[in-house]
Design an enzyme around this catalytic site. Structure first.
Site: not given
Ligand code: FES
Ligand code: FES
Length: 899
Positions: A865-866
């Site tokens: 996600g990041e």
């Protein structure tokens, strides 16, 4: 009053309402058609789109007086139902068009109208259509949505069948590494998934609807809050203030060692002071939202304004008062000291570059504004439903403040219409908790979009000075850093964020020596909350821009300078850790031909009016929280032979359901289960164990490993001596436990006071390329192409992971060019805050995977996600310089700034 006979989804309905009532209210509240969502509530996002006599309208701004008698209305519920879906819905599922799914119903009806008009649109016509109809998505980066429309169009034209659009499980039966749609996809595309506001419409009759009275100034002493007139208003049951809070009325900010504050600085309902615009001073609880809203206007607040310190330098000034009396405005410091002292190295270096940089207060801009509710259950426990992505964490943070025993506080996550990290902090949980405790009745609170903007946290701006020393051949020698984190008035997670500066400024390169110091600063702007990338986009912005400046000074290509200095065997990260894999060479090698080709193309496409060029940036981030991050999950064999997985892998919209399913299915392969034989019980603290918060891309690794552990225990118990597996009946007969508790802790140590340590076991790497076009006359920048070559380990589900990367890169475009929450007026709306529309995001986005298995990742996976928001904005900013020679050191690079 109006009296209308309308045909809604093919059924004749008789509606009696007022001319001023919005069509969305009639659909949602009177008819219960909650597939139509309310996002911005101001006509800007298209979440509420329906068809009125075949035309797309935004029902949140369509008054019933404009709806003629006999009109035909189509909502998402009328487009198709779970057992009989329209091709657009099927295509949305198979292309991963529904991540959080909150924008989905609006897009589906809009896309249907497009195909009714034009069954053979080009990609650009699809993009024009969604632009024209204001359909905005914050999750997907839009590309999968265009893909979905084109596939659906092929079915509408008869060139494909609906069956062609349905995912087929591979012959091997294996779904790990496939593109299986997420379990919630059908409910999202048919509008049958109830989000918080939808549940609010369907709550019991005695539910109270709440309206918060928020501070409009950013710093003040509270002299008096007078609720007398408000309590006399029709329908009002109670006006809640700090006096009604039974506990200590503070949220536990979980201060780390070394923090000069105690962390108990954030009031639930403000009592003595206002610390920021959007602080809640009172809440009106009434029988209807209308009555609550009217009464809220009668709450009289007497404030004495104080100086407002709206950024880090202002709050650090010598004459600035302490925002929280007794705690200095600079309340936490983190050093970094790696290798030998840098002073001498800088003195002798061939080349030195340095610069000052500032990142923005990027707003998360989910399409769904913040929402939640609370009630007392039959056992006297307080149950809070919200968008929380840290259920047990938030319970621990708010229990004392509310005055509730931990075992009497239960948290449930509603399906969330996007959070991207703002819900790593508790927002309204404690507020609805106080209301339910004070009234004894169910209490619902839904923020308008402007209230959402003011009250919820934002990305904390970093004010950074970075200096590089290098040899003439490009070898990096030393780095010096200084960073100040403007974290707003509330300290929660500000110390942790400040550590990220030590971990990620200059990440990806082998620095022999680093010296630096960072600090967390209390200000009166909006409090800092986690946001995708959490510290990486802030830290890698200065270091990746400065890398280009160094390349220029050395006369080197920015690609070559980076390639020379990336992690290779023997390299260490800024924290002195040996990277867990060395795949950057392969990543760069895969990018090289794409970089060369994109540069040639940009040059060929440049004109005197529009200059085009290519920018590059390297992004690194870890999957996990610092040190021995731990997670839990259970696995249980059910009577029908299926297996139930229990966890609190909270969903921002990223695909926690898919993550859980894929990981469990892969581990349970010896049982030969179909995916639908794995049941998911998630995100309710009464039912599932503590998997920790969904943040820092930790869930696939930490919760994934806990799932593996639980499933392996179950398999071990089921295994017979002959290698076959016991059935449910045999397990019972042999007295075997049916449910197993899985847990896992990362083999890591947090950073010390010099920023050195082995804080994470799995990292994610991404190399970004952006082709930008800059209008010379105006400075307006458009991103025309993006490429991300990434190593996030083995991929659980390509559909989900592609979606994360497209969406993250799109948020990088917003971070680079338009998004901010600095101006409390201009940035108070979704559009005003700069959310990118489909035409702001390139349709040309490419993802290239380098899948190096991670030893500590479940089935080799790291997080995702990041990663896509570590550095895409840096590639864009570097591209702007390559195009027109404008060096942008402060985000966002709006047209006037570039000009
Ligand atoms: S346009 Fe209606 S909710 Fe955003
Ligand atoms: S899927 Fe579009 S906003 Fe989340």
């Amino acid at each position: 009053m109006l009296n209308r006979r309308l045909t809604i989804n093919g059924v004749e309905r008789h509606i009696i309402t007022t001319g001023d009532t919005m069509l969305s209210s009639v659909l949602r509240e009177d008819l219960g058609l909650t597939g139509t969502k309310i996002g911005c509530g101001q006509g800007a996002c298209g979440a509420c789109s329906v068809l009125l006599d075949g035309k797309v309208v935004r029902s949140c701004i369509t008054r019933m007086s404009r709806v003629k008698d006999g009109a035909e209305i189509l909502t998402v519920e009328g487009v198709g139902v779970p057992k009989n879906m329209h091709p657009v819905q099927l295509a949305w599922i198979v292309h991963g068009g529904a991540q959080c799914g909150f924008c989905t119903p609006g897009f589906i009806v809009s896309a249907k109208a497009l195909l009714d008009n034009n069954p053979d649109p080009s990609r650009e016509q699809v993009r024009d259509w969604f632009q024209k109809h204001n359909n905005v998505c914050r999750c997907t980066g839009y590309k999968p949505l265009v893909d979905a429309v084109l596939d659906a169009a092929a079915v509408v034209r008869g060139e494909k069948s609906s069956a062609d659009l349905i995912f087929k499980i591979p012959q091997s039966g294996r779904i790990w590494g496939s593109r299986i749609p997420r379990p919630t996809a059908v409910a999202k595309v048919t509008g049958t998934l109830d989000y918080g506001a939808d549940l609010g419409v369907k709550m019991p009759k005695d539910t109270l609807y709440c309206k918060a009275v928020m501070a409009k100034v950013s710093h003040a002493d509270i002299k008096n809050i007078d609720i007398t007139e408000a309590e006399k208003m029709p329908g009002v049951v109670k006006v809640v203030t700090h006096k009604d809070v039974k506990g200590k009325n503070r949220i536990n900010g979980l201060a780390m060692a070394g923090n000069k504050g105690d962390g108990w600085d954030r009031p639930i309902l403000n009592d003595e002071k206002v610390f920021q615009c959007g602080d809640v001073l009172a809440i009106v609880c009434a029988d209807t939202f209308y009555n609550a809203e009217r009464a809220a206007e009668k709450v009289a607040v007497d404030l004495e304004q104080l100086p407002e310190y709206m950024n880090a330098p202002a709050a650090m000034a010598e004459d600035a008062m302490e925002i929280h009396p007794g705690t200095p405005n600079v309340y936490y410091e983190q050093k970094i000291e790696k290798g030998p002292d840098t002073e001498e190295i800088f003195a002798k270096a061939d080349v030195v570059v340095e610069g000052d940089f500032r990142t923005s207060r990027q707003p998360h801009l989910p399409i769904e504004p913040d929402v939640g509710f609370a009630y007392i259950d039959d056992d006297g426990g307080l149950v809070i439903h919200s968008k929380s992505v840290g259920l047990q964490l938030h319970a621990a943070m708010i229990a004392d403040g509310l005055g509730v025993k931990a075992d009497k506080l239960h948290m449930v996550q509603n399906p969330a219409g996007g959070t991207f990290g703002y819900k790593f902090s508790p927002t309204m949980e404690a507020l609805v908790g106080v209301c339910a405790m004070a009234t004894g009745r169910p209490c619902f609170l839904g923020f308008s979009y402007t209230e959402h903007q003011h009250n919820t946290g934002k990305r904390s701006p970093f004010w950074t000075h970075v200096r590089y020393a290098a040899q003439q051949d490009g070898k990096l020698l030393a780095m010096e850093t200084d960073w100040s984190v403007d974290h707003g008035p509330y300290s929660e997670f500000g110390d942790l964020l400040t550590i990220r500066g030590a971990q990620y400024i200059g990440a990806g390169y082998d620095w022999p020596a680093i010296r630096g110091i960072g600090r967390t600063v209390c200000t009166n702007h909006c409090y800092g909350a986690a946001f995708r990338g959490y510290g990486a986009p802030e830290s890698e912005f200065p270091s990746e821009i400065l890398m280009d400046e160094l390349a220029e000074k050395l006369g080197m290509d920015p690609f070559d300078l980076r390639f020379k200095n990336i992690y290779r065997k023997g390299s260490t990260t800024p924290t002195g850790q040996s990277p867990e894999v060395f795949s950057l060479e392969e990543i760069f090698t895969k990018m090289r031909p794409r970089y060369d080709q994109a540069r040639q193309q940009a040059k060929a496409d440049s004109t005197a009016e529009v200059k085009r060029a290519v920018g590059l940036a390297l992004g690194v981030y870890a999957a996990g929280l610092d040190g021995p991050d731990t997670s839990e999950a259970d696995a249980e064999l059910m009577e029908d032979g299926s297996v139930t997985i229990y966890n609190c892998w909270q969903d921002h919209g990223q695909g926690a359901d898919s993550g859980t399913l894929g990981t469990a299915h892969e581990t349970l392969r010896p049982l030969g289960l179909r995916p639908d034989q794995i049941n998911l019980v998630m995100n309710d603290t009464r039912l599932a164990p503590n998997s920790g918060p969904s943040g820092g891309s930790r869930s696939q690794v930490m919760t994934g490993q806990a799932i593996v552990n639980a499933c392996e225990q179950l398999l071990a118990a089921m295994k017979k001596d002959d290698g076959s597996y016991r059935s449910y009946d045999e397990m019972v007969k042999d007295g075997k436990d049916l449910r197993y508790f899985g847990t896992w802790s990362a083999p890591c140590n947090p950073c010390d006071e010099k920023g050195q340590g082995t804080p994470f076991c799995c990292y994610m790497y991404g190399l970004f390329l952006a082709t930008v076009a800059v209008e010379v006359a105006t400075g307006k920048t458009t991103v025309e192409k993006m490429v991300c070559v990434t190593d996030i380990g083995k991929v659980n589900n390509y559909l989900v992971v592609d979606g994360q990367i497209y969406g993250g890169m799109a948020q990088g475009v917003g971070l680079a060019l338009s998004e901010d929450y600095e101006d409390l007026k201009k940035h108070a709306t979704m559009r005003g805050a700069g959310i990118p529309s489909i035409k702001d995001i390139p349709d040309d986005m490419e993802i290239v995977y380098v899948e190096t298995p991670r030893a500590d990742g479940p089935h080799g996976a790291s997080g995702v996600g990041e990663m896509p928001l570590t550095a895409p904005h840096c590639a864009i900013i570097n591209g702007i310089y390559q195009a027109v020679g404008a060096r942008i050191h402060e985000l966002p690079a709006t047209a006037d700034k570039v000009l």
